[in-house]
Design a protein around this motif. Structure first.
Motif, PDB file in Angstrom:
ATOM      1  N   ALA A   1       0.833  -1.204   0.000  1.00 12.51           N
ATOM      2  CA  ALA A   1       0.000   0.000   0.000  1.00 12.51           C
ATOM      3  C   ALA A   1       0.867   1.253   0.000  1.00 12.51           C
ATOM      4  N   GLY A   2       1.876   1.290   0.852  1.00 16.78           N
ATOM      5  CA  GLY A   2       2.767   2.445   0.920  1.00 16.78           C
ATOM      6  C   GLY A   2       3.586   2.620  -0.344  1.00 16.78           C
ATOM      7  N   SER A   3       4.069   1.530  -0.887  1.00 22.54           N
ATOM      8  CA  SER A   3       4.871   1.591  -2.111  1.00 22.54           C
ATOM      9  C   SER A   3       4.043   2.100  -3.283  1.00 22.54           C
ATOM     10  N   PHE A   4       2.817   1.657  -3.370  1.00 22.80           N
ATOM     11  CA  PHE A   4       1.938   2.113  -4.448  1.00 22.80           C
ATOM     12  C   PHE A   4       1.706   3.622  -4.343  1.00 22.80           C
ATOM     13  N   GLU A   5       1.499   4.119  -3.132  1.00 16.13           N
ATOM     14  CA  GLU A   5       1.306   5.557  -2.934  1.00 16.13           C
ATOM     15  C   GLU A   5       2.567   6.330  -3.326  1.00 16.13           C
TER      16      GLU A   5
END
Length: 182
Positions: free
Chosen positions: A45-49
């Motif tokens: 989730a963080g990487s996608f953001e």
């Protein structure tokens, strides 16, 4: 493994007592595998953001930042649903975090998401003139195998704002239930 609950604002003493007994008495024990799966979901989730922020810095995208726990929570809800023989999971949500849910929960292909961000069509050739909506209003669905169960997961289109999608999702669920009963 502590979880905090806020319910002291509730005026009704019986409600508070019920919550205290039923919530504070619950103990959640995560296995090492559970913890690793949650960590992996949070990282995704963080990487996608971060990816969206770097590749599309000026794009309006309604980030999930600050609410990344939505992704492992939805994963667990869907997993538990499958274990209880639920065949359809209908999701309705406003814009915040929607792109992250599309990619990390509904496994929408990243290439399709990027094409939409660049203003291109995500539709196959010959359908370029299909009218669409902005990228953070789109819905998506897929059939996913969880353990040995097949689950259909759907995120409803939300062309309006906030909770306008709630009656649409409720209607979809009702229609599917009515069709099952026939």
């Amino acid at each position: 493994n502590n979880i905090g609950y806020e319910f002291e604002y509730i005026a009704d003493i019986e409600q508070k007592q019920w919550l205290r007994e039923h919530v504070e008495g619950q103990q959640v024990n995560f296995t090492k595998e559970n913890k690793l799966a949650i960590l992996q979901d949070l990282i995704k989730a963080g990487s996608f953001e971060q990816f969206l922020h770097k590749k599309f810095p000026g794009a309006k995208r309604f980030s999930v930042e600050g609410g990344e726990s939505l992704i492992p929570a939805l994963q667990e809800i869907i997993k538990i649903s499958a274990a209880h023989d639920i065949e359809n999971v209908e999701i309705g949500m406003a814009n915040r975090g929607r792109l992250n849910v599309l990619v990390n929960i509904l496994e929408k292909p990243l290439a399709q998401m990027i094409a939409e961000f660049k203003g291109g069509s995500s539709f196959p050739g010959g359908l370029e003139n299909v009218s669409g909506d902005v990228k953070y209003h789109m819905g998506y669905s897929l059939d996913k195998k969880i353990e040995d169960k097949e689950v259909h997961i759907s995120l409803a289109v939300n062309p309006s704002h906030l909770e306008a999608v709630n009656p649409v999702v409720a209607g979809k669920v009702r229609a599917k239930r009515d069709m099952q009963e026939e």
